[in-house]
Structure formats: structure tokens, C-alpha cells
Design an enzyme around this catalytic site. Structure first.
Site, PDB file in Angstrom:
ATOM      1  N   ARG A 117      -0.465   9.821   0.278  1.00  0.00           N
ATOM      2  CA  ARG A 117      -1.614   9.531   1.144  1.00  0.00           C
ATOM      3  C   ARG A 117      -1.139   9.130   2.543  1.00  0.00           C
ATOM      4  O   ARG A 117      -0.799   7.973   2.784  1.00  0.00           O
ATOM      5  CB  ARG A 117      -2.455   8.400   0.549  1.00  0.00           C
ATOM      6  N   ASP A 169      -7.656  -4.933   0.331  1.00  0.00           N
ATOM      7  CA  ASP A 169      -6.902  -4.127   1.290  1.00  0.00           C
ATOM      8  C   ASP A 169      -7.785  -3.837   2.493  1.00  0.00           C
ATOM      9  O   ASP A 169      -8.801  -4.507   2.707  1.00  0.00           O
ATOM     10  CB  ASP A 169      -6.385  -2.843   0.639  1.00  0.00           C
TER      11      ASP A 169
END
EC number: 2.3.3.9
Length: 662
Positions: A263, A545
Site C-alpha cells: 500500500r 491510525d
């Protein structure tokens, strides 16, 4: 397009935004012409070659280190002049100095990223349906530098017209054509039941544990769960290189380990440590270029990739750009077209209206679509947060996947994917199991995760993510019990007719004092972790996050703007003064648990000041990571030690109250 040749490749009419370079090549301003770069590469290869290392090619770390401070001299010279200094001085260094070493058969990573920027627009002649699409949309040649400009223009248009997104009539022919499907995914991607999410590869211990798990895949994350200090980026790429080449003892070979779903950063991020002719490289191209250069071929040869997650895609034009990048890379590396596969994360309300178009744009390279909850919910504030009718209630109490706007989004994603033969994956379970399996909390946490994931399985998803590696096997068992086969491609929700109204209907509910303090704590702690060089942290039994930080600071900003009343006490509104007082209160509470040194207290103080700055801005900063990466820039990444813990020293460039250098 980024650039196109006016001779030699038959693209003489495809000049787009380029300007004549005087070499028969059209480029964007400030970019090295492709022919010149190729010549410089050959020159560097001839002058340096492998002689500088006794006949051996450069090592990985030497190649990667070159990306930050490329030497302007040949390999034998002891003295180096940074490329940035030459660019700033306005002088162009000798072309042969751009590349210190060149591998025998491939361009250097710098050249590869340059060529991606210059030639990504070229692809084989598209099929008839794609021609039709291009003929109806003059933005089909979108380039990396245009992406953010196009997003801003679309946002301005929505604001000026007070408009709402809808399914575009210009691409209706794609949605109505029932004949096209995406290419089937390779064998190892057919089972996507449980991936381990938010795995920043610079965190070696967690990365190795994930590789040794029974999970189907690992989201190797350079985006939401990672803080992009240069050290973290390079260490992460190095760890992946080691894993793919089976250099870690006790870790299974790459063709037996969980599939790596790489990613890269999203388009809103840039790489400050690499400049090409005075322009910083887009973060996703830096990550993607290095990963493909070093690992693409070996992953392909081991039937293990290369596979990617693509973050924060907002339109099919952006998907088409990635498709062009993939085609160009496959041609350069000698891999069959369609080898690279990518899962697009639908994290924007605008992208939810273009799911079929996104799949179509990536149909040869698609590994499906993914739905999450927090980035997607935060996108409502980013696009419509100034409108009172889009006031989002307390997320900890009123926002979950069972609400109409999120359930409709997931149903539409599953239906769209399965009709087109693509996989549909769900979000990540952020809850953490207690370390002690005998703890009285263990069964309740496990039951909560099972309930959330069973809802997604029944909706028809083909898999989802968990953060806690201990949840992998229980969730795999849950999937086997409630689904038939490796995936649920056979499940196509019938009778589901999701409308624009359903996608845009905000859930009922109010604002609570608990939710306000929780959002403040998550936002402050994320910035605090970022300043330490970490992209995620643990708080109250779950991982947080940038996705949860986005929704947290978004809600605080929106509640202040609309003077939302607390349902605990209707006499109290969410004002700047209330948020100021709560931030001080939260900071005092967090110091005891998170600050073991005076420096940590200073970082926490800075984090609270930055948080207050963000939530009080008149104009909403769309991405907290962009804001931190550009307005609060890393100057130094220190603590380059074997714990791989990087501490960032920052300076405040905007109008924050904290003006001192840490």
C-alpha cells in the site's frame, strides 16, 4: 499525460500540457527530457559501471541511500554535491552525475520514477468502450500533478452550486453495459478472507509475526498506519526486500507466506527527500517505483504479486492513471499485461458514485474494491462539512456500518464488485485482544469483533482485515462457518437498488461530551505519535491510525463550526473555548500514561497546539497527513538505531502558537 514524445513513438499529436524541450520531446516544466535522461543513464553506466565495487553491482541500501542524497560525482569521487543544491543554484550538473550506479539490465530507481512521470500516459490502443469513455470526458489524460487540482475544482464546484454528487450520465454506458467483467485474479488472491491490516513494514517485529501467521494476506502499509519519515520508508522497503528474498530466519518463503498487499502513500503525499529538477516526487510514485524496481519481477515469478492497495482514489480518472502506470511498468519489466493487481479503497463519498467506472478503468489490473468506515465518514465532512444538514453525530455512539449511509455504501460495493467478477472486501477490526487470554475481557472483545465481522460476511464481502494477529484464526473460522467457498463472488445482492439519497443520508443522533473528549484524545495522540515517527498507536483497547484521526479531528472542527449542542446538557454548545478547556484536560490525563520524559511532554504539548490549530481553521484541511507533512515538516529523523524507532524533529511553519524549535 505527464509527457509525450513528438517523434519516434508515433505520439506527435499527444502533446497535452507539455512544452517543447528543444530535443523533440514534450515535458512538463522543470523535467529532464526522456532522451536526455536515457543518455545520462548510458553515460553513467559507461563511466561508473561495476568497477567501483570490484565488478559487483550496488547493494540495496546503497541504491536506496542514493535516493536521498544522490551523488553528483562518479563512483570514484569522494566529494559529492547534492542534487538539490544544484537545482536551487539554477545550474544543471553534468548529466552523467545523476546516477552513480546502474544495474546491468534495468534503469536505476531514479530513472524509473522519472519515466513513470514522463511517459505514464502511453498505453496500448484502448478497446471500443474505453474509446467511448475518453471521447465523452476531456479529463481522460489526467496526470499526477493534476489530481489534486481536479479535486479542488470539484470541491469548489460543489460549494458554489450547493450541489450534491450523483451517478454521472456521461458514464452511464459503462454502468448499463452488462457484458464486461474484470480479469479473474490469480490463484493466491482468490482467497482474501482475512488480511492483517495497518502493518507498517518498518516495524520489523510485527512484520515478521504477520509473515509467520496463517492470514491470507498482509496489508503492507506505507500510508494510514505508517509515518513517512525517510528512515521509515527506506527501512520498510528494505524489510520487504529481505522477506521477498527469504533473508529472515524462521519466516516462510514468499510463495508460502501470506500474500503481500503493498500500500503506497496516496496522491496527497509527497516525498520531501527526493527532488527531480527542483520538484519533489509524489509519495505514491516514490514508494511504488522502488517496490516495483526491486521486487516486481521476483514477486511475479513466485506467483505472489505484485499486488497493491490504492488509497484515497476519488474518481475513475485517478484509477485510469494508475492503470496507465501499471501498463508502463509491466512493459518495462517484461511482465504480461494484467500481472499487477490492485484493490482500490473506496474512502471518499465521491468515489462511491463511480465504483463501476473505477473497476472498468482497472479491469485488467483489478483485485476488487474495499470499504472502510472512518476515512469514508470523514470524507463527508471534507466535502460537505460546512453544511448543517451534513452534521455527523458522535461516531462512538451513532456511527457504525449498520447505519443507512454506510450499509448502503457496503451493499452497493458488494453488488457492484460481484456483478463484475471482482472481489469485495470489508474494513479492519481495530479492537485488540487482552494479552492475557484468561482475562475476563477476552471473551467480550472477541464477541464484539465477531458481531461486526459477521455483519459484513452476511452482506456478502469476500474478506476483511484485522489488526490483532490473534484475531486471524477466530475470524477465519467465522468465515468458514458462514460462507461457502474461498470467497462469496456467487453472492450478488438482488433487489438492492442503492440511491444517491441513501448514500447521502446522515444518521440521527447528537454530540456527547464523552465523544468530544474521545475525538480530542485520538487527534492529539495521533499527532504526538506522528512527531515521534510513528503512524499508529493504541488507545483504550484498540489501534488508532490516520483514518480514526481524520474522523476525530473532522468531527471536532464541524461541531465547532455549527455550534453543536451537547445532548448531555443542551445549554452547552461546542465552542472554541470549550474545546480549549477540554484539550488542556485531555493533555493532563494523557501525560501520565504516555509521557515518561521531559521531551515526551514537550512533544505532547506541541501536538495539542497543532490539534487546536487544525480544528479552529476557517477552511477545513482535507487530509491531516498532508497538513502535517507540508505545514509541519520533518527536518531531521533521528534515533537511527536498531530499535528502528525514529523521532522527528519538527518546525512549525504556519501560525501555531508554538514557534520554538524542538
Amino acid at each position: 499525460m505527464i509527457a509525450s514524445t513528438s517523434q519516434g513513438d508515433g505520439d506527435s499529436n499527444n502533446q497535452n500540457e507539455g512544452t517543447s524541450s528543444g530535443h523533440g520531446i514534450s515535458t512538463l516544466p522543470g523535467m529532464v527530457p526522456l532522451a536526455t535522461m536515457e543518455a545520462s543513464t548510458r553515460s553513467a553506466a559507461a563511466t561508473a559501471g561495476s568497477a567501483s565495487r570490484g565488478g559487483r553491482g550496488p547493494g540495496l541500501l546503497e541504491q536506496l541511500t542514493l535516493m536521498r542524497s544522490p551523488s553528483m560525482s562518479t563512483a570514484r569521487s569522494r566529494k559529492s554535491t547534492p542534487m538539490v543544491a544544484s537545482v536551487r543554484s539554477g545550474k544543471r550538473p553534468a548529466q552523467k552525475r545523476y546516477v552513480r550506479h546502474v544495474l546491468p539490465t534495468l534503469e536505476s530507481p531514479i530513472t524509473m520514477i522519472l519515466k513513470i512521470r514522463e511517459r505514464v500516459g502511453r498505453s496500448p490502443a484502448p478497446p471500443p468502450l474505453a474509446v467511448k469513455l475518453a471521447s465523452r470526458d476531456d479529463s481522460s489524460s489526467i496526470a499526477p500533478l493534476q489530481i489534486l487540482q481536479q479535486r479542488i475544482a470539484r470541491k469548489v464546484q460543489l460549494d458554489l452550486t450547493n450541489g450534491l454528487p450523483d451517478f454521472s450520465p456521461h458514464t452511464a454506458h459503462i454502468r448499463k453495459d452488462k457484458t464486461w467483467k474484470v480479469l479473474p485474479v490469480p490463484r493466491r488472491l482468490q482467497n482474501r478472507q482475512v488480511d492483517i491490516g495497518d502493518t507498517a513494514p518498518c516495524q520489523t517485529e510485527r512484520f515478521l509475526r504477520a509473515l509467520g501467521s496463517t492470514a491470507q494476506g498482509i496489508q503492507v502499509d506505507f500510508d494510514d498506519g505508517n509515518c513517512p519519515t525517510f528512515f521509515n520508508q527506506i527501512k520498510g522497503i528494505y524489510n520487504i526486500f529481505q522477506a521477498v528474498h527469504h533473508k529472515f530466519p524462521g519466516v516462510p518463503p514468499i510463495n508460502e507466506a501470506p500474500v503481500l498487499m503493498l500500500r503506497p502513500r496516496a496522491w496527497n503525499m509527497v516525498e520531501h527527500n527526493m527532488m527531480v529538477n527542483g520538484k519533489q516526487v509524489p509519495g505514491p510514485l516514490f514508494d511504488y517505483g522502488l517496490l516495483m524496481f526491486h521486487l516486481g519481477k521476483i514477486l511475479y515469478e513466485n506467483e505472489s504479486g505484485p499486488f497493491f492497495y490504492l488509497s484515497k482514489v476519488e474518481s475513475y480518472q485517478e484509477a485510469r492513471l494508475w492503470n496507465n502506470i501499471f501498463i508502463w511498468t509491466e512493459e518495462k519489466l517484461g511482465m504480461p499485461i494484467g500481472t499487477i493487481k490492485a484493490t482500490v479503497l473506496i474512502e471518499s463519498i465521491l468515489a462511491s458514485f463511480e465504483m463501476e467506472e473505477i473497476l472498468y478503468a482497472l479491469r485488467d489490473h483489478s483485485a476488487g474494491l474495499n470499504c472502510g468506515i472512518w476515512d469514508y465518514s470523514a470524507s463527508f465532512v471534507a466535502k460537505f462539512g460546512h453544511r448543517a444538514e451534513f452534521l455527523l453525530p458522535d461516531r462512538s455512539k451513532y456511527v457504525n456500518m449498520e447505519k443507512l449511509f454506510l450499509k448502503s455504501y457496503m451493499d452497493l460495493l458488494v453488488q457492484t464488485c460481484h456483478r463484475r467478477g471482482a472481489l469485495a472486501t470489508g474494513g479492519m477490526a481495530a479492537l485488540l485482544l487482552p494479552e492475557d487470554p484468561e482475562s475476563h475481557r477476552h471473551p467480550s472483545v472477541l464477541a464484539a469483533v465477531k458481531r461486526l465481522k459477521l455483519f459484513e460476511i452476511k452482506a456478502g464481502v469476500d474478506g476483511f482485515m484485522v489488526y490483532d494477529i490473534g484475531l486471524v484464526e477466530p475470524m477465519q473460522k467465522l468465515f468458514r462457518e458462514h460462507a461457502r467457498g474461498l470467497n462469496q463472488l456467487h453472492v450478488i445482492p438482488e433487489g438492492v437498488n442503492v440511491t444517491a439519497t441513501q448514500l447521502l443520508t446522515m444518521p440521527a443522533g447528537g454530540v456527547t461530551l464523552h465523544g468530544l473528549k474521545y475525538n480530542i484524545a485520538v487527534g492529539v495522540l495521533f499527532i504526538y505519535s506522528w512527531l515521534k515517527g510513528e503512524g499508529h498507536f493504541y488507545y483504550r483497547g484498540q489501534v488508532e491510525d490516520s483514518a480514526t484521526a481524520e474522523i476525530s479531528r473532522s468531527q471536532v472542527w464541524q461541531w465547532i463550526r455549527h455550534q453543536a449542542r451537547l445532548e448531555d446538557d443542551e445549554r452547552t454548545v461546542v465552542s472554541r473555548s470549550l474545546v480549549h478547556n477540554l484539550v488542556k484536560e485531555v493533555k493532563n490525563e494523557l501525560q501520565d500514561g504516555y509521557c515518561v520524559s521531559e521531551r515526551a511532554k514537550q512533544l505532547l504539548h506541541t501536538a495539542t497546539e497543532i490539534f487546536l490549530e487544525i480544528v479552529q481553521k476557517k477552511d477545513f484541511p482535507e487530509f491531516i497527513t498532508t497538513y502535517l507533512n507540508l505545514d509541519h515538516t520533518f527536518l531531521v529523523s533521528s534515533s537511527y538505531n536498531h530499535s528502528f524507532h525514529s523521532t522527528a524533529v519538527v518546525t512549525i511553519h504556519s501560525t501555531a502558537q508554538t514557534k520554538s524549535r524542538l
